[in-house]
Design an enzyme around this catalytic site. Structure first.
Site, PDB file in Angstrom:
ATOM      1  N   GLY A   6       0.829  -1.202   0.000  1.00 18.73           N
ATOM      2  CA  GLY A   6       0.000   0.000   0.000  1.00 18.73           C
ATOM      3  C   GLY A   6       0.859   1.244   0.000  1.00 18.73           C
ATOM      4  N   CYS A   7       0.381   2.293   0.612  1.00 15.29           N
ATOM      5  CA  CYS A   7       1.072   3.582   0.643  1.00 15.29           C
ATOM      6  C   CYS A   7       2.533   3.428   1.065  1.00 15.29           C
ATOM      7  CB  CYS A   7       0.356   4.497   1.621  1.00 15.29           C
ATOM      8  SG  CYS A   7       1.246   6.011   2.024  1.00 15.29           S
ATOM      9  N   PHE A   8       3.452   3.856   0.195  1.00 20.99           N
ATOM     10  CA  PHE A   8       4.869   3.654   0.528  1.00 20.99           C
ATOM     11  C   PHE A   8       5.343   4.536   1.663  1.00 20.99           C
ATOM     12  CE2 PHE A   8       5.974   5.920  -3.800  1.00 20.99           C
ATOM     13  CZ  PHE A   8       5.425   7.110  -3.374  1.00 20.99           C
ATOM     14  N   TYR A  36      -3.309  11.176   7.850  1.00 15.79           N
ATOM     15  CA  TYR A  36      -3.567  10.267   6.728  1.00 15.79           C
ATOM     16  C   TYR A  36      -3.622   8.820   7.211  1.00 15.79           C
ATOM     17  CZ  TYR A  36      -2.352   6.945   3.151  1.00 15.79           C
ATOM     18  OH  TYR A  36      -2.324   5.822   2.368  1.00 15.79           O
TER      19      TYR A  36
END
Length: 208
Positions: free
Chosen positions: A39-41, A188
């Site tokens: 997912g989000c790095f 986030y």
């Protein structure tokens, strides 16, 4: 200094150099790399920076067909770019402190291994979980760890095991994002539900 004295001096320096360990060579020999996507790095990078024995983590793109991908186009699938890259991280670690199996175990405990359609609030193939193996030994370890995880959580594991491809580092503003933008990052991560879902998956595994 005479020519003879200079030759003797240089010869002594050369002999001394041969008896001393080459710092760069020693460091290089002690380092290993692994590439994973979860997912989000920003999040995967930040998680792995907390693991003792990891010396560096780089956010980037891999697995796709576009050369020199950017954040704006790495996930495009039009025209001559039918395969999107995935957000991934390249982990550099000390193999005297960590094994590849340790890396994989830590990885699986910081993602949702059941979700192959993305990770948490980030959806689509650009966010799919994957392990990019560099040789047959790593492939066997990844397959074994995936089987262990499936047994532990009593669910099918949706993490792909793929041959390593060229890794393209992401833009500078993506590197160390959590440290550079702590408030935005924390908002986030919480809003995306990453930690909540990881806790749900692995808490259930403990009770099985």
């Amino acid at each position: 200094m005479t020519k003879m004295m200079r030759r003797s001096f240089l010869g002594a320096l050369a002999a001394l150099a041969l008896t001393m360990p080459h710092a760069a060579g020693v460091n290089a020999a002690e380092q290993a790399t692994a590439i994973v996507a979860g997912g989000c790095f920003w999040c995967v990078e930040h998680d792995f920076r907390q693991l003792q024995g990891v010396s560096n983590v780089v956010s980037g793109y891999t697995g796709g067909s576009r050369a020199n991908p950017t954040y704006e186009d790495y996930h495009d699938t039009d025209g001559d770019n039918p395969v999107p890259h995935v957000e991934a991280v390249e982990i550099t670690y000390d193999p005297t402190k960590l094994t590849y199996a340790n890396i994989l175990d830590y990885y699986f405990h910081h993602i949702d291994p059941t979700d192959g359609g993305g990770q948490f609030c980030d959806r689509g193939p650009a966010y799919r979980p994957a392990i990019f193996v560099m040789n047959d030994a790593e492939k066997k370890e990844a397959e074994a760890k995936s089987a262990d995880v499936a047994q532990a959580i009593k669910q099918q594991v949706a993490v792909e095991i793929l041959p390593a491809a060229k890794f393209w580092p992401a833009e500078d503003y993506h590197q160390d994002y959590a440290e550079k933008n702590p408030t935005r990052y924390k908002y986030y991560r919480w809003n995306c539900g990453r930690d909540q879902r990881v806790e749900e998956v692995w808490s259930a595994a403990k009770t099985n």
